[in-house]
Design a protein around this motif. Structure first.
Motif, PDB file in Angstrom:
ATOM      1  N   ALA A 166       0.834  -1.198   0.000  1.00 53.00           N
ATOM      2  CA  ALA A 166       0.000   0.000   0.000  1.00 53.00           C
ATOM      3  C   ALA A 166       0.870   1.249   0.000  1.00 53.00           C
ATOM      4  CB  ALA A 166      -0.927  -0.017   1.208  1.00 53.00           C
ATOM      5  N   PHE A 167       1.959   1.203   0.751  1.00 52.47           N
ATOM      6  CA  PHE A 167       2.795   2.399   0.808  1.00 52.47           C
ATOM      7  C   PHE A 167       3.660   2.561  -0.431  1.00 52.47           C
ATOM      8  CE2 PHE A 167       1.301   2.768   5.051  1.00 52.47           C
ATOM      9  CZ  PHE A 167       1.303   4.131   5.250  1.00 52.47           C
ATOM     10  N   CYS A 168       3.850   1.484  -1.216  1.00 48.92           N
ATOM     11  CA  CYS A 168       4.447   1.643  -2.548  1.00 48.92           C
ATOM     12  C   CYS A 168       3.591   2.605  -3.348  1.00 48.92           C
ATOM     13  CB  CYS A 168       4.504   0.304  -3.286  1.00 48.92           C
ATOM     14  SG  CYS A 168       5.921  -0.693  -2.893  1.00 48.92           S
ATOM     15  N   ALA A 169       2.277   2.378  -3.310  1.00 51.22           N
ATOM     16  CA  ALA A 169       1.365   3.242  -4.062  1.00 51.22           C
ATOM     17  C   ALA A 169       1.448   4.671  -3.553  1.00 51.22           C
ATOM     18  CB  ALA A 169      -0.064   2.720  -3.944  1.00 51.22           C
ATOM     19  N   VAL A 170       1.509   4.819  -2.226  1.00 48.37           N
ATOM     20  CA  VAL A 170       1.601   6.166  -1.659  1.00 48.37           C
ATOM     21  C   VAL A 170       2.878   6.853  -2.118  1.00 48.37           C
ATOM     22  CG1 VAL A 170       1.826   7.458   0.473  1.00 48.37           C
ATOM     23  CG2 VAL A 170       0.204   5.575   0.330  1.00 48.37           C
ATOM     24  N   THR A 171       3.997   6.102  -2.094  1.00 46.91           N
ATOM     25  CA  THR A 171       5.273   6.683  -2.486  1.00 46.91           C
ATOM     26  C   THR A 171       5.244   7.113  -3.945  1.00 46.91           C
ATOM     27  OG1 THR A 171       6.215   5.040  -1.037  1.00 46.91           O
ATOM     28  CG2 THR A 171       7.748   6.316  -2.340  1.00 46.91           C
ATOM     29  N   VAL A 172       4.727   6.227  -4.801  1.00 44.07           N
ATOM     30  CA  VAL A 172       4.662   6.564  -6.226  1.00 44.07           C
ATOM     31  C   VAL A 172       3.857   7.838  -6.421  1.00 44.07           C
ATOM     32  CG1 VAL A 172       3.682   5.847  -8.425  1.00 44.07           C
ATOM     33  CG2 VAL A 172       4.998   4.231  -7.064  1.00 44.07           C
ATOM     34  N   GLN A 173       2.742   7.915  -5.717  1.00 46.24           N
ATOM     35  CA  GLN A 173       1.921   9.110  -5.859  1.00 46.24           C
ATOM     36  C   GLN A 173       2.671  10.355  -5.387  1.00 46.24           C
ATOM     37  OE1 GLN A 173      -0.601  10.595  -3.275  1.00 46.24           O
ATOM     38  NE2 GLN A 173      -2.258  11.177  -4.660  1.00 46.24           N
ATOM     39  N   LYS A 174       3.422  10.197  -4.284  1.00 39.02           N
ATOM     40  CA  LYS A 174       4.173  11.340  -3.761  1.00 39.02           C
ATOM     41  C   LYS A 174       5.246  11.773  -4.751  1.00 39.02           C
ATOM     42  CE  LYS A 174       2.944  11.944   0.614  1.00 39.02           C
ATOM     43  NZ  LYS A 174       2.851  12.048   1.946  1.00 39.02           N
ATOM     44  N   ILE A 175       5.914  10.790  -5.362  1.00 43.52           N
ATOM     45  CA  ILE A 175       6.978  11.131  -6.301  1.00 43.52           C
ATOM     46  C   ILE A 175       6.383  11.823  -7.522  1.00 43.52           C
ATOM     47  CG2 ILE A 175       8.672  10.141  -7.879  1.00 43.52           C
ATOM     48  CD1 ILE A 175       9.212   8.021  -5.750  1.00 43.52           C
ATOM     49  N   LEU A 176       5.271  11.284  -8.005  1.00 42.95           N
ATOM     50  CA  LEU A 176       4.665  11.863  -9.206  1.00 42.95           C
ATOM     51  C   LEU A 176       4.178  13.280  -8.960  1.00 42.95           C
ATOM     52  CD1 LEU A 176       2.612   8.924 -10.720  1.00 42.95           C
ATOM     53  CD2 LEU A 176       4.791   9.836 -11.461  1.00 42.95           C
ATOM     54  N   ALA A 186       0.869 -10.253  -1.775  1.00 38.54           N
ATOM     55  CA  ALA A 186       0.416  -9.416  -0.655  1.00 38.54           C
ATOM     56  C   ALA A 186       0.573  -7.943  -0.997  1.00 38.54           C
ATOM     57  CB  ALA A 186       1.200  -9.755   0.604  1.00 38.54           C
ATOM     58  N   GLY A 187       1.714  -7.608  -1.626  1.00 38.75           N
ATOM     59  CA  GLY A 187       1.964  -6.217  -1.978  1.00 38.75           C
ATOM     60  C   GLY A 187       0.934  -5.696  -2.962  1.00 38.75           C
ATOM     61  N   LEU A 188       0.620  -6.514  -3.983  1.00 37.59           N
ATOM     62  CA  LEU A 188      -0.370  -6.089  -4.976  1.00 37.59           C
ATOM     63  C   LEU A 188      -1.726  -5.877  -4.317  1.00 37.59           C
ATOM     64  CD1 LEU A 188       0.431  -8.208  -8.145  1.00 37.59           C
ATOM     65  CD2 LEU A 188       0.917  -5.816  -7.687  1.00 37.59           C
ATOM     66  N   ALA A 189      -2.080  -6.800  -3.427  1.00 42.71           N
ATOM     67  CA  ALA A 189      -3.341  -6.633  -2.699  1.00 42.71           C
ATOM     68  C   ALA A 189      -3.353  -5.285  -1.987  1.00 42.71           C
ATOM     69  CB  ALA A 189      -3.526  -7.766  -1.698  1.00 42.71           C
ATOM     70  N   GLY A 190      -2.187  -4.906  -1.435  1.00 48.46           N
ATOM     71  CA  GLY A 190      -2.087  -3.636  -0.730  1.00 48.46           C
ATOM     72  C   GLY A 190      -2.186  -2.448  -1.663  1.00 48.46           C
ATOM     73  N   VAL A 191      -1.463  -2.506  -2.781  1.00 47.17           N
ATOM     74  CA  VAL A 191      -1.483  -1.392  -3.735  1.00 47.17           C
ATOM     75  C   VAL A 191      -2.912  -1.099  -4.168  1.00 47.17           C
ATOM     76  CG1 VAL A 191      -0.862  -0.705  -6.073  1.00 47.17           C
ATOM     77  CG2 VAL A 191       0.819  -1.824  -4.634  1.00 47.17           C
ATOM     78  N   MET A 192      -3.614  -2.156  -4.553  1.00 42.60           N
ATOM     79  CA  MET A 192      -4.949  -1.944  -5.096  1.00 42.60           C
ATOM     80  C   MET A 192      -5.956  -1.535  -4.025  1.00 42.60           C
ATOM     81  SD  MET A 192      -4.993  -2.309  -8.339  1.00 42.60           S
ATOM     82  CE  MET A 192      -6.571  -2.862  -8.958  1.00 42.60           C
ATOM     83  N   TYR A 193      -5.637  -1.833  -2.752  1.00 43.11           N
ATOM     84  CA  TYR A 193      -6.594  -1.532  -1.688  1.00 43.11           C
ATOM     85  C   TYR A 193      -6.540  -0.063  -1.273  1.00 43.11           C
ATOM     86  CZ  TYR A 193      -9.945  -3.396   1.612  1.00 43.11           C
ATOM     87  OH  TYR A 193     -11.112  -3.705   2.256  1.00 43.11           O
ATOM     88  N   VAL A 194      -5.494   0.623  -1.727  1.00 45.09           N
ATOM     89  CA  VAL A 194      -5.277   2.002  -1.281  1.00 45.09           C
ATOM     90  C   VAL A 194      -6.474   2.930  -1.527  1.00 45.09           C
ATOM     91  CG1 VAL A 194      -3.946   4.041  -1.902  1.00 45.09           C
ATOM     92  CG2 VAL A 194      -2.789   1.982  -1.206  1.00 45.09           C
ATOM     93  N   PRO A 195      -7.095   2.909  -2.732  1.00 44.53           N
ATOM     94  CA  PRO A 195      -8.235   3.811  -2.907  1.00 44.53           C
ATOM     95  C   PRO A 195      -9.434   3.445  -2.039  1.00 44.53           C
ATOM     96  CG  PRO A 195      -7.374   3.119  -5.013  1.00 44.53           C
ATOM     97  CD  PRO A 195      -6.734   2.253  -3.988  1.00 44.53           C
ATOM     98  N   ILE A 196      -9.539   2.180  -1.638  1.00 40.89           N
ATOM     99  CA  ILE A 196     -10.680   1.771  -0.818  1.00 40.89           C
ATOM    100  C   ILE A 196     -10.485   2.219   0.622  1.00 40.89           C
ATOM    101  CG2 ILE A 196     -12.011  -0.214   0.021  1.00 40.89           C
ATOM    102  CD1 ILE A 196     -11.271  -1.659  -2.536  1.00 40.89           C
ATOM    103  N   LEU A 197      -9.267   2.039   1.115  1.00 44.76           N
ATOM    104  CA  LEU A 197      -8.988   2.373   2.511  1.00 44.76           C
ATOM    105  C   LEU A 197      -7.684   3.159   2.564  1.00 44.76           C
ATOM    106  CD1 LEU A 197      -9.882   1.511   5.540  1.00 44.76           C
ATOM    107  CD2 LEU A 197      -7.926   0.001   5.364  1.00 44.76           C
ATOM    108  N   PRO A 198      -7.728   4.441   2.920  1.00 49.86           N
ATOM    109  CA  PRO A 198      -6.481   5.209   3.003  1.00 49.86           C
ATOM    110  C   PRO A 198      -5.503   4.514   3.947  1.00 49.86           C
ATOM    111  CG  PRO A 198      -8.378   6.637   3.274  1.00 49.86           C
ATOM    112  CD  PRO A 198      -8.894   5.238   3.266  1.00 49.86           C
TER     113      PRO A 198
END
Lengths: 338, 378
Positions: free
Chosen positions: A47-57, A243-255
């Protein structure tokens, strides 16, 4: 009828997340024989991979805001927008799907490093030790994330195009009142695809065949001159990626926040046990089953009859299953039956 | 424990009592000689000693022991609200009620062993925690936590008019040192019971279950009642610790039951040395002590500590160390935990044993070297 359909759908997307985490958990248990309490933390790292990518972008430059004329106002404008214009805005909007591509190698690396660096020294140690050391590792990962990203949940939206709700009711002919968020629908499909991919990988490749053989009888496979350990290391990496993919995709559902992994870990352990230790199909089935049960239990009609049932239903099911069917729903004979 | 004198329970107890009661004196040089922290040592010591009776002796790893802690706290606060501010009924009721819950949870959980036992206890703890937060709000007061109010009945106490009453032992105020000595006396009793259990046939049976339960069963031994007894005893210890927490601060919240709290007591026991007498007490005191010191440190104090370093190095060191103190204390805890499990599965007690064996070996070696030399000469 509408309500029931909606609850099933609600349960399915939650169940998808449970199933994905439990799948990795039971894969690791079935192959390596390790009880991994840090698996929830892997979900959280994804999930925090997704957060990091968003922060970098969205790294931004302070530019002068031209629309305000009476004083010098500054606004933040992402570099991507400065460089690419509208296309840059689009990229930022799609940060969550993009982070999937980035999360796969990162999670694979983390998984491999974890197995090589720590888990492999615990093959021969008792389960209690494995639980304890991975529990410690989970705390460490969690605290590191906390010190980087803070303790508050970080909202990371899905792409605009799928931000709304899908008119499920119209599609199925149930009237317009039945709507369902697009992203949850996508999550459900996504978890289905990942689960299918993992099963196909294990079923139709030589590598998967060896892994399956190793799950049944590790020693014999080893005696046949196959380096089982190496394959199992890769299996651990795959479990981390899932597990990581499950986390990445869950980010929009649950911050995501730093302890989301722990919350999911307890649930997914219950899922694994209900499905049967070491049974992949069982983990997936139990994940969806418990997800649906939970969403039904949170219906007001049911809560009126048994107050508080929505809070405990999963644990209640787990207790009953462990006591009545120690092998779980689909557990194999002889695997951790004690 | 090679000294024969230490084989005698009464000698051990006398030593232990002296050490515990004089703790305010000999702990003050390290900055721990004040009642609040000492009380914590005693309370968590009791909790960990009780947990050790289950985990250390039988090897059954319970991940839901905090639930008894929570029950103890709630019962104690309710006793303060309904009955009296005297601590005796609170302690007794809390211990008994925790015991009742332990019988039920233990009876069900002990039908399975290994990881299933851990998951079962975890499931029960999570259920209790979730219920305490939601539908049991009339009893637990939900998120706010249960606390004393002015209009509590307190049937045995004469009505007071000014302010909230504080907990007492027959009129003696339970804040400050009296509170610590009350906890300390209970700690001594708890330790004594644990000592007797460790050195009794009952304790031996529990250890036999840990090493090979199947063989125990083959010899015609029903292990279940012994396991259940151990579970209930350790649950009652947790209830006692919970009630003491409520005595030092009459407030009970559901977060005391959360599974991270259960994880903490596992950690204390492991750090000190599971299955040893003193280990759990050592482990809990070490953790509470460092928690107290580390979580209070901030960057400014770190700069003072590392002031002797050159400036550029000082900044780097402080930046790294800063991650581990204050809010980052849990990171230190997690790392410590991993290090202990990886390198020193026996905990601190094992470490001390190894160190003393090492020292002894060095002396013995020099002695044997000399004798070898003299043998060569001949």
């Amino acid at each position: 009828m509408d309500a029931i359909l909606l609850q099933i759908l609600n349960g399915l997307d939650k169940g998808g997340a449970y199933a994905l985490i439990a799948l990795g958990l039971t894969l690791v248990f079935g192959t390596l024989g390790v009880v991994n309490f840090a698996h929830g933390a892997l979900f959280m790292l994804g999930a925090f991979c997704a957060v990091t990518v968003q922060k970098i972008l969205t790294l931004s430059l302070k530019v002068k805001d031209e629309s305000i004329t009476f004083f010098d106002a500054y606004k933040e404008q992402p570099y991507l927008e400065l460089w690419f214009g509208d296309f840059g805005t689009k990229i930022i909007d799609w940060s969550v799907p993009i982070s999937i591509v980035i999360a796969i190698p990162i999670m694979l690396l983390i998984g491999l490093a974890m197995e090589r660096g720590l888990i492999r020294h615990f093959y021969k140690r008792p389960h209690a030790d494995q639980i304890l050391v991975t529990f410690g590792l989970a705390i460490v990962m969690q605290e590191i994330i906390k010190s980087f990203f803070g303790a508050n949940p970080i909202p990371t939206p899905a792409p605009e195009i799928v931000a709304g709700s899908a008119p499920i009711g119209v599609l199925l002919g149930l009237g317009e009142s039945v709507v369902y968020p697009w992203w949850r629908l996508i999550y459900l499909l996504f978890s289905g695809v990942v689960i299918f991919a993992v099963f196909a990988f294990l079923q139709f490749t030589t590598f998967g065949m060896v892994v399956r053989a190793g799950m049944h009888d590790r020693e014999t496979v080893g005696l046949l001159g196959i380096n089982v350990e190496r394959r199992f290391t890769i299996v651990f990496g795959i479990a981390a990626v899932v597990a990581g993919l499950a986390g990445v995709m869950y980010v929009p559902i649950l911050p995501p926040d730093y302890h989301m992994g722990m919350d999911f870990l307890v649930l997914s352990f219950v899922v694994v046990v209900v499905g049967g230790m070491g049974s992949l199909g069982g983990a997936v089935a139990a994940g969806f089953l418990l997800g649906i049960l939970q969403s039904f239990a949170s219906m007001n009609e049911i809560k009126d009859i048994i107050p508080g049932i929505d809070q405990i239903i999963i644990y209640l099911v787990a207790v009953v299953i462990i006591l009545v069917r120690p092998r779980g729903l689909m557990g194999r004979k002889g695997v951790m039956e004690d | 424990m090679s000294m024969p004198l230490l084989r005698n329970d009464w000698v051990v107890m006398a030593l232990f009592t002296a050490v515990v009661l004089s703790a305010p004196i000999w702990l003050s040089p390290v900055g721990a000689g004040y009642p609040d922290l000492l009380q914590k040592f005693a309370i968590f010591g009791i909790f960990a000693i009780g947990f050790n009776i289950l985990f250390g002796l039988t090897g059954y790893l319970s991940f839901g022991h905090a639930v008894f802690l929570g029950i103890g706290s709630y019962t104690a606060v309710w006793s303060f609200k309904l009955l009296t501010m005297n601590v005796i009924p609170a302690v007794v009721l809390a211990t008994l009620l925790a015991g009742v819950f332990a019988v039920v949870i233990g009876f069900l959980s002990l039908r399975r062993s290994g990881i299933y036992f851990s998951i079962l206890t975890l499931a029960f703890a999570q259920m209790s925690y979730n219920l305490a937060y939601s539908v049991l709000t009339p009893i637990t007061n939900g998120e706010t936590g249960l606390q004393l109010t002015m209009d509590d009945p307190r049937v045995f106490d004469s009505a007071t008019t000014e302010g909230l009453p504080s907990t007492t032992l027959f009129g003696m105020d339970m804040s400050g040192y009296p509170g610590f000595y009350f906890c300390a006396v209970l700690l001594i009793i708890a330790f004594f019971i644990s000592l007797r259990i460790f050195r009794s046939p009952f304790g031996l049976k529990l250890r036999a279950i840990k090493s090979n339960q199947t063989r125990m069963r083959y010899t015609g031994f029903n292990t279940k009642p012994y396991l259940l007894t151990a579970f209930v005893i350790s649950g009652m210890y947790a209830g006692l610790a919970g009630s003491l927490m409520a005595i030092t601060d009459p407030l009970a919240g559901a977060e005391r039951m959360q599974w991270t709290a259960s994880g903490e007591v596992v950690l204390m026991t492991i750090l000190g040395g599971a299955g040893t007498l003193l280990g759990p007490l050592l482990g809990s005191s070490i953790i509470k002590y460092f928690e107290n010191i580390f979580s209070a440190l901030n960057d400014g104090q770190l700069h003072e500590i590392f002031a002797f370093l050159p400036d550029w190095l000082e900044n780097i060191v402080v930046a790294i160390a800063g991650e581990f103190v204050g809010d980052g204390w849990h990171l230190t805890l997690g790392l410590l935990f991993m290090i202990v499990v990886i390198f020193l599965p026996g905990g601190v007690v094992e470490g001390i044993r190894r160190a003393s064996a090492f020292v002894r070996n060095m002396f013995n070696k020099s002695a044997t070297d000399e004798s070898e030399l003299s043998a060569e000469k001949e």
